[in-house]
Design a protein around this motif. Structure first.
Motif, PDB file in Angstrom:
ATOM      1  N   GLU A 135       0.915  -1.037  -0.164  1.00 36.99           N
ATOM      2  CA  GLU A 135      -0.209  -0.013   0.103  1.00 36.99           C
ATOM      3  C   GLU A 135       0.635   1.089   0.013  1.00 36.99           C
ATOM      4  OE1 GLU A 135      -3.662   2.293   2.073  1.00 36.99           O
ATOM      5  OE2 GLU A 135      -2.968   0.117   2.803  1.00 36.99           O
ATOM      6  N   GLN A 136       1.820   1.486   0.646  1.00 34.34           N
ATOM      7  CA  GLN A 136       2.099   2.223   0.910  1.00 34.34           C
ATOM      8  C   GLN A 136       3.861   2.752  -0.570  1.00 34.34           C
ATOM      9  OE1 GLN A 136       2.545   4.794   3.193  1.00 34.34           O
ATOM     10  NE2 GLN A 136       3.408   6.072   2.222  1.00 34.34           N
ATOM     11  N   ALA A 137       3.789   1.909  -1.068  1.00 35.51           N
ATOM     12  CA  ALA A 137       5.016   1.314  -2.174  1.00 35.51           C
ATOM     13  C   ALA A 137       4.406   2.229  -3.220  1.00 35.51           C
ATOM     14  CB  ALA A 137       5.290   0.027  -2.192  1.00 35.51           C
ATOM     15  N   ILE A 138       2.929   2.202  -3.575  1.00 37.32           N
ATOM     16  CA  ILE A 138       1.451   2.363  -4.935  1.00 37.32           C
ATOM     17  C   ILE A 138       1.847   3.722  -3.982  1.00 37.32           C
ATOM     18  CG2 ILE A 138      -0.299   2.277  -5.240  1.00 37.32           C
ATOM     19  CD1 ILE A 138      -0.094  -0.619  -4.703  1.00 37.32           C
ATOM     20  N   LEU A 139       1.461   3.937  -2.733  1.00 36.63           N
ATOM     21  CA  LEU A 139       0.957   5.107  -2.669  1.00 36.63           C
ATOM     22  C   LEU A 139       2.188   6.362  -3.143  1.00 36.63           C
ATOM     23  CD1 LEU A 139      -1.049   7.840  -0.768  1.00 36.63           C
ATOM     24  CD2 LEU A 139       0.334   6.660   0.595  1.00 36.63           C
ATOM     25  N   ASN A 140       3.331   5.775  -2.461  1.00 32.08           N
ATOM     26  CA  ASN A 140       4.424   6.846  -2.493  1.00 32.08           C
ATOM     27  C   ASN A 140       5.018   6.784  -4.769  1.00 32.08           C
ATOM     28  OD1 ASN A 140       5.493   6.645  -0.183  1.00 32.08           O
ATOM     29  ND2 ASN A 140       6.802   5.464  -0.203  1.00 32.08           N
ATOM     30  N   PHE A 185       7.491  -6.565  -5.123  1.00 35.46           N
ATOM     31  CA  PHE A 185       6.653  -6.332  -3.952  1.00 35.46           C
ATOM     32  C   PHE A 185       7.483  -8.691  -3.090  1.00 35.46           C
ATOM     33  CE2 PHE A 185       2.853  -4.797  -5.793  1.00 35.46           C
ATOM     34  CZ  PHE A 185       3.102  -3.268  -5.245  1.00 35.46           C
ATOM     35  N   MET A 186       8.534  -8.880  -2.535  1.00 39.74           N
ATOM     36  CA  MET A 186       9.171  -9.292  -2.063  1.00 39.74           C
ATOM     37  C   MET A 186       8.230  -9.458  -1.220  1.00 39.74           C
ATOM     38  SD  MET A 186      12.669  -8.722  -1.707  1.00 39.74           S
ATOM     39  CE  MET A 186      14.380  -7.543  -3.314  1.00 39.74           C
ATOM     40  N   PHE A 236      -4.237  -5.234  -7.546  1.00 37.92           N
ATOM     41  CA  PHE A 236      -5.130  -5.063  -8.098  1.00 37.92           C
ATOM     42  C   PHE A 236      -6.305  -3.699  -7.333  1.00 37.92           C
ATOM     43  CE2 PHE A 236      -9.511  -4.617  -9.825  1.00 37.92           C
ATOM     44  CZ  PHE A 236      -8.802  -4.989 -11.194  1.00 37.92           C
ATOM     45  N   ASP A 237      -6.984  -4.536  -5.957  1.00 33.72           N
ATOM     46  CA  ASP A 237      -7.753  -3.663  -5.020  1.00 33.72           C
ATOM     47  C   ASP A 237      -6.640  -2.334  -4.958  1.00 33.72           C
ATOM     48  OD1 ASP A 237      -9.260  -5.540  -5.876  1.00 33.72           O
ATOM     49  OD2 ASP A 237      -9.321  -6.446  -3.117  1.00 33.72           O
ATOM     50  N   LEU A 238      -5.667  -1.987  -4.400  1.00 34.21           N
ATOM     51  CA  LEU A 238      -4.745  -0.984  -3.622  1.00 34.21           C
ATOM     52  C   LEU A 238      -4.782  -0.060  -5.173  1.00 34.21           C
ATOM     53  CD1 LEU A 238      -1.937  -2.184  -1.795  1.00 34.21           C
ATOM     54  CD2 LEU A 238      -4.651  -0.971  -1.236  1.00 34.21           C
ATOM     55  N   TRP A 239      -4.598  -0.191  -5.838  1.00 32.61           N
ATOM     56  CA  TRP A 239      -4.529   0.453  -8.080  1.00 32.61           C
ATOM     57  C   TRP A 239      -5.836   0.906  -7.442  1.00 32.61           C
ATOM     58  CZ3 TRP A 239      -0.564   3.385  -9.449  1.00 32.61           C
ATOM     59  CH2 TRP A 239       0.597   2.591  -9.117  1.00 32.61           C
ATOM     60  N   LYS A 240      -6.901   0.710  -7.317  1.00 31.41           N
ATOM     61  CA  LYS A 240      -8.393   1.106  -7.868  1.00 31.41           C
ATOM     62  C   LYS A 240      -8.249   2.203  -6.667  1.00 31.41           C
ATOM     63  CE  LYS A 240     -12.035  -1.359  -8.224  1.00 31.41           C
ATOM     64  NZ  LYS A 240     -12.462  -2.434  -8.161  1.00 31.41           N
ATOM     65  N   LYS A 241      -8.362   1.673  -5.100  1.00 33.27           N
ATOM     66  CA  LYS A 241      -8.493   2.921  -3.954  1.00 33.27           C
ATOM     67  C   LYS A 241      -7.850   3.869  -3.865  1.00 33.27           C
ATOM     68  CE  LYS A 241      -7.446   1.856   0.828  1.00 33.27           C
ATOM     69  NZ  LYS A 241      -6.630   1.025   1.900  1.00 33.27           N
ATOM     70  N   ILE A 242      -6.381   3.641  -4.140  1.00 32.74           N
ATOM     71  CA  ILE A 242      -5.289   5.040  -4.006  1.00 32.74           C
ATOM     72  C   ILE A 242      -4.996   6.035  -5.050  1.00 32.74           C
ATOM     73  CG2 ILE A 242      -3.059   5.474  -3.590  1.00 32.74           C
ATOM     74  CD1 ILE A 242      -3.060   2.977  -2.291  1.00 32.74           C
ATOM     75  N   ALA A 243      -5.492   4.506  -6.486  1.00 29.46           N
ATOM     76  CA  ALA A 243      -5.314   5.694  -7.929  1.00 29.46           C
ATOM     77  C   ALA A 243      -6.112   6.083  -8.979  1.00 29.46           C
ATOM     78  CB  ALA A 243      -3.820   5.429  -9.110  1.00 29.46           C
ATOM     79  N   GLY A 244      -7.299   5.485  -8.163  1.00 30.54           N
ATOM     80  CA  GLY A 244      -8.616   5.589  -8.705  1.00 30.54           C
ATOM     81  C   GLY A 244      -8.425   4.786 -10.301  1.00 30.54           C
ATOM     82  N   LEU A 245      -7.729   4.454 -10.325  1.00 30.00           N
ATOM     83  CA  LEU A 245      -7.096   3.583 -12.261  1.00 30.00           C
ATOM     84  C   LEU A 245      -9.133   2.392 -12.304  1.00 30.00           C
ATOM     85  CD1 LEU A 245      -4.206   3.137 -12.508  1.00 30.00           C
ATOM     86  CD2 LEU A 245      -5.522   4.845 -13.244  1.00 30.00           C
ATOM     87  N   PRO A 246      -9.493   3.297 -13.132  1.00 35.40           N
ATOM     88  CA  PRO A 246     -10.218   1.586 -13.408  1.00 35.40           C
ATOM     89  C   PRO A 246      -9.898   0.830 -13.642  1.00 35.40           C
ATOM     90  CG  PRO A 246      -9.444   3.501 -15.223  1.00 35.40           C
ATOM     91  CD  PRO A 246      -9.237   4.130 -13.733  1.00 35.40           C
ATOM     92  N   GLU A 247     -10.701  -0.731 -14.244  1.00 37.35           N
ATOM     93  CA  GLU A 247     -10.329  -1.601 -13.796  1.00 37.35           C
ATOM     94  C   GLU A 247      -9.848  -1.841 -15.220  1.00 37.35           C
ATOM     95  OE1 GLU A 247     -13.825  -4.959 -12.889  1.00 37.35           O
ATOM     96  OE2 GLU A 247     -13.646  -4.316 -10.591  1.00 37.35           O
ATOM     97  N   ASP A 248     -10.713  -1.451 -15.910  1.00 35.81           N
ATOM     98  CA  ASP A 248      -9.986  -1.701 -17.282  1.00 35.81           C
ATOM     99  C   ASP A 248      -8.232  -0.540 -18.079  1.00 35.81           C
ATOM    100  OD1 ASP A 248      -9.972   0.820 -17.672  1.00 35.81           O
ATOM    101  OD2 ASP A 248     -11.074   1.104 -19.873  1.00 35.81           O
ATOM    102  N   ARG A 249      -7.596  -0.302 -17.189  1.00 36.38           N
ATOM    103  CA  ARG A 249      -6.153   0.215 -17.052  1.00 36.38           C
ATOM    104  C   ARG A 249      -5.207  -0.402 -15.685  1.00 36.38           C
ATOM    105  NH1 ARG A 249      -7.518   6.438 -17.081  1.00 36.38           N
ATOM    106  NH2 ARG A 249      -4.939   5.604 -16.705  1.00 36.38           N
ATOM    107  N   ILE A 250      -6.426  -1.529 -15.491  1.00 32.12           N
ATOM    108  CA  ILE A 250      -5.925  -1.627 -14.444  1.00 32.12           C
ATOM    109  C   ILE A 250      -5.479  -3.273 -15.389  1.00 32.12           C
ATOM    110  CG2 ILE A 250      -5.013  -2.709 -11.800  1.00 32.12           C
ATOM    111  CD1 ILE A 250      -6.950  -0.665 -10.899  1.00 32.12           C
TER     112      ILE A 250
END
Length: 888
Positions: free
Chosen positions: A104-109, A206-207, A137-151
């Motif tokens: 979560e923090q990595a994607i937010l950063n 993500f190790m 997948f869910d974190l990108w939707k939550k943090i970036a607001g990306l639509p599913e077709d762009r994840i």
């Protein structure tokens, strides 16, 4: 527009403000990973941190890491210059979490930096995730607001990272930038994904898992983050261009290349300018990080990159060497971010100029011969492999350059024929070696060298490193493993251990690794001059071929050896300065506790010579000048003032070691310039102190100096001081007064010895029985001749003549004999008065007595003769022998 330097700085500042330790780029040579030729990703320097072998520098870190991909599995060399994003050298921006934050923090950063700090339009970005990674997948939707077709879910290994078959692994999430529909290509995972419209700019790893033999066995106790963003790619995005070569750094380097060649980067000339700009970066940074051109290993890859760029400079029509003249432009662009580039600018310039000058000679000759060999060949023909090998072996024209030069004409090269010719040469070399009388086990070394190639020595700049085990030898035979209690010879693909050569002893130290491995290395040898064989004893654990091991040189011992080796160079120069240019090295030993230096000179050194030579060496040490190394051809090195050493065989390139003050004697050279492949101090002051302890003869015309440096010299001097203090105490004096006191005692002893001798002489003459005379002088008549004989213990032989003169005066006419006995030996003298010398010779008589004393001969005049022998117990017999001779 943000410059490349601004982007790098803002990235590091962003993560630094977020609690990340800003870590400088590691060198391009990955000493912690022997499987890699060069650092090729931002996480390589942290590999041992991720595997738990090292403690992290901080819970989270960030860096801009120098990377090279030009050799081994990761090799982009042939594509460079012809595509928009291939490079031999690139920078990887990265942020790392060592068990601190996770997905979560990595994607937010990442999202915050890209869209808020750098202002990239969100609609231009899309992300990929591993197909089973629902959390990401869910974190990108939550943090970036990306639509599913762009994840986009990717089911392949492109989105799953592993360090190897064993160790940490985990899913990836890549961030792509859409350059627009005016460029062909589709998003990742589509049929058109190979197009250039959607470009990956950042990869978040993500190790999360642990795997063994390629199979996931569980989750890591502390999941970690490793990210990598190509600086050149993000610079293109932020500068509004699609091609990395249109970014500011490359535009500046290409402009410099255009200016110096007078050729615009247009049409088919564009690729050449791009190759030169890219290769200038990789070669300059590799040289700055300690890699020098050679014919093997990393040095070979560096030379290949150099020559590819130099070939393109030739294609552009550059009349003079070009690459070295571009170095100032590179330092201006990147020197602030990488200070090592500025520090090494002189070395980089020198190496590039020398290499291009030599390569142009090779190129001109090779192309001319190649033209002659292919004069009657048309498109589709193939150059015989033997011809290609002759160009390589005789004229130094590389095979890949032959291929490159003929490709434009549609002519191929018979690679199988080339390889066969190479194999035939190796077989001939092996056969020649067999006939040389060398040890039988050398056959084994040849097998290993042909199979594995030369060991790469990393010890000029390091005393620790990693190596991959390529061979193990036990009891003279190769084996695939060895266990505790075994004496073993370990060979690795690379090593910081110096192998004994050139008079310098081999390194000692430790080798460790998995399976509780602990090997004590007692020595390192250098079979065939290109393998490094570590001779050790396994204290614990197990070692096998293919293992990666950690290697640690005994640094204190190495430092002492380096000091002694550098001191031999200064000593050589000082000897020549003092004694003359006839002085040349005839051999040496450089160990950790002493140095030995043999040199040509016809006579012993005077005490004044030794004092002057020692003082001159110490003066250079105190000046503390840097010790510098250059790589040159032997002829160029000698022309530059370097001295070749006795008994050394030099290849086509040599290390030229310069130390001491430059222009020290208006010569234009450093105090000492020699060809040497050994390890040396960084500056002359590191030697500490130099002390000559002996000078002696080795053979006719060859002298030997033994000397000490550093702590050993200090301890020697302390020992001499302790001896002086003890001597002073024994004679009830002080160290400062010892010389005067000893001289006074010697004078006193001489006076007492004279008085004692006089007393003994007087007692002998007077017949005092207790004064040391074994028998008082007694006159007797033998065959009508007066004879007097006497044996005296403790009388100095020098007193015999005086006693006999007194005896002759006393008897008037006759023969006198005296034996003086000292410490078991006897001195014997006989006197004959002048009136009897026609009847008796003192020489004949003394020889009679000398025989009884176990001696030979004796000599003098008819009236006085003297001799001696080792058997003082037969003193009376010597007197009796004279009497018998007189009796007839």
């Amino acid at each position: 527009m943000s410059s490349t330097n601004d982007i790098r700085r803002s990235f590091l500042d962003y993560f630094g403000d977020a609690g990340h330790a800003i870590v400088p780029s590691a060198p391009l040579v990955p000493y912690n990973d022997p499987t890699l030729m060069f650092v090729n990703a931002g996480m390589v320097p942290f590999k041992n941190v991720f595997t738990g072998l090292e403690t992290p520098p901080a819970p989270r870190a960030t860096s801009s890491q120098k990377c090279v991909r030009a050799g081994g599995k990761h090799n982009d060399l042939d594509n460079v210059g012809y595509t928009a994003r291939h490079h031999t050298f690139f920078e990887m921006l990265g942020n790392f979490s060592f068990g601190d934050y996770f997905k979560e923090q990595a994607i937010l950063n990442a999202w915050t930096l890209l869209t808020k700090e750098w202002g990239l339009p969100a609609e231009k970005l899309l992300a990929t995730v591993y197909h089973t990674d629902d959390e990401a997948f869910d974190l990108w939707k939550k943090i970036a607001g990306l639509p599913e077709d762009r994840i986009i879910r990717i089911p392949t290994k492109d989105n799953f990272w592993a360090m190897g078959d064993d160790g940490p692994c985990g899913p990836c999430s890549e961030i792509f930038y859409d350059h627009g529909d005016h460029i062909w290509g589709g998003p990742p995972g589509s049929a058109d994904e190979d197009g250039d419209r959607f470009i990956e700019i950042w990869n978040l790893v993500f190790m999360q898992y642990e795997q063994t033999a390629g199979e996931i066995t569980g989750e890591l106790p502390k999941p970690s983050i490793d990210t990598g963003m190509g600086l050149e790619r993000i610079a293109a995005v932020m500068q509004g261009v699609h091609d990395n070569y249109d970014t500011d750094t490359f535009k500046a380097l290409i402009a410099a290349s255009e200016s110096l060649t007078g050729v615009k980067a247009e049409g088919d000339r564009t690729a050449s300018h791009r190759v030169i700009a890219d290769h200038l970066r990789s070669t300059s940074f590799l040289i700055a990080d300690g890699v020098l051109p050679s014919n093997e290993g990393r040095g070979y890859v560096l030379r290949r990159i150099m020559r590819r760029a130099m070939r393109h400079a030739h294609l552009l029509g550059a009349a003079e060497p070009l690459m070295y003249r571009l170095v100032p432009s590179l330092v201006a662009e990147m020197g602030q971010a990488y200070p090592e580039l500025g520090r090494a600018q002189a070395l980089v310039t020198e190496v590039l100029e020398r290499e291009e000058t030599r390569f142009r000679q090779t190129l001109d000759k090779g192309l001319r011969l190649l033209d002659e060999a292919t004069l009657d060949m048309g498109e589709g023909a193939s150059l015989p492999g033997e011809t290609a090998f002759r160009l390589y072996d005789t004229y130094g024209f590389p095979y890949d350059l032959t291929e490159d030069a003929l490709r434009a004409r549609g002519i191929g090269v018979d690679r199988e024929g080339f390889d066969a010719a190479m194999a035939q040469q190796k077989a001939a070399a092996r056969a020649a070696w067999k006939g040389s009388g060398a040890a039988a086990d050398g056959e084994l070394w040849f097998d290993i060298a042909e199979r594995e190639g030369a060991t790469e020595f990393t010890g000029y700049t390091a005393t620790t490193g990693e190596g991959r085990v390529v061979s193990l030898i036990v009891d003279g035979k190769e084996t695939d493993h060895a266990v505790a209690g075994t004496d073993v010879i370990v060979l690795t693909n690379q090593t910081p251990f110096y192998g004994e050569s050139g008079g310098q002893t081999g390194d000692a130290g430790l080798i460790s690794g998995g399976n509780a491995l602990d090997i004590v290395v007692s020595d390192t040898s250098k079979p065939l001059g290109r393998l490094h064989a570590h001779q050790g004893h396994i204290r614990s654990g197990r070692i096998a071929v293919g293992d990666t091991v950690h290697m640690v040189v005994d640094a204190a011992r190495r430092d002492a050896i380096r000091a002694n080796h550098s001191a031999t160079h200064l000593l050589h120069a000082a000897l020549r300065n003092r004694l003359g240019d006839h002085v040349t090295q005839k051999g040496s030993l450089v160990a950790e506790d002493r140095l030995r230096f043999d040199f040509s000179h016809p006579k012993p050194l005077t005490p004044e010579d030794i004092v002057a030579i020692e003082a001159e060496v110490n003066a250079e040490i105190r000046h503390n000048d840097p010790v510098t190394t250059r790589l040159m051809s032997p002829d160029d090195a000698i022309a530059a003032g370097a001295m070749a050493l006795f008994g050394e065989k030099y290849g086509e390139e040599v290390r030229v070691l310069s130390m001491g003050r430059s222009n020290w004697n208006d010569s234009g050279y450093n105090y000492s310039v020699e060809l040497c492949g050994g390890t040396h101090v960084a500056a002359t002051g590191d030697i500490g102190v130099f002390r000559i302890v002996s000078e002696s003869a080795v053979s006719s015309g060859v002298r030997r100096i033994e000397a000490l440096t550093g702590e050993n010299a200090r301890q020697w001097l302390v020992g001499r001081e302790d001896m002086l203090k003890s001597a002073a105490a024994a004679i009830k004096s002080t160290p400062e007064e010892v010389t005067g006191r000893v001289l006074a005692l010697l004078d006193e002893r001489k006076r007492l010895e004279r008085e004692l001798a006089d007393a003994k002489k007087q007692l002998a003459l007077s017949g005092g029985g207790n004064a040391g005379a074994a028998a008082a002088p007694a006159d007797e008549t033998i065959n009508g001749v007066t004879f007097t004989g006497q044996v005296i213990d403790g009388l100095d032989a020098k007193e015999l003549r005086g006693l006999l003169d007194e005896a002759k005066k006393r008897i008037g006419s006759g023969v006198a004999a005296v034996v003086a006995v000292n410490e078991g030996r006897a001195a014997f003298a006989v006197a004959v008065t002048d009136d009897l010398t026609d009847r008796f010779s003192a020489v004949d008589l003394v020889r009679k007595g000398v025989e009884t004393l176990g001696g030979k001969g004796g000599g003098g005049r008819p009236d006085m003769a003297q001799g001696g022998g080792p058997d003082g117990g037969k003193a009376a017999d010597a007197v009796a022998a004279v009497k018998a001779a007189l009796a007839g």
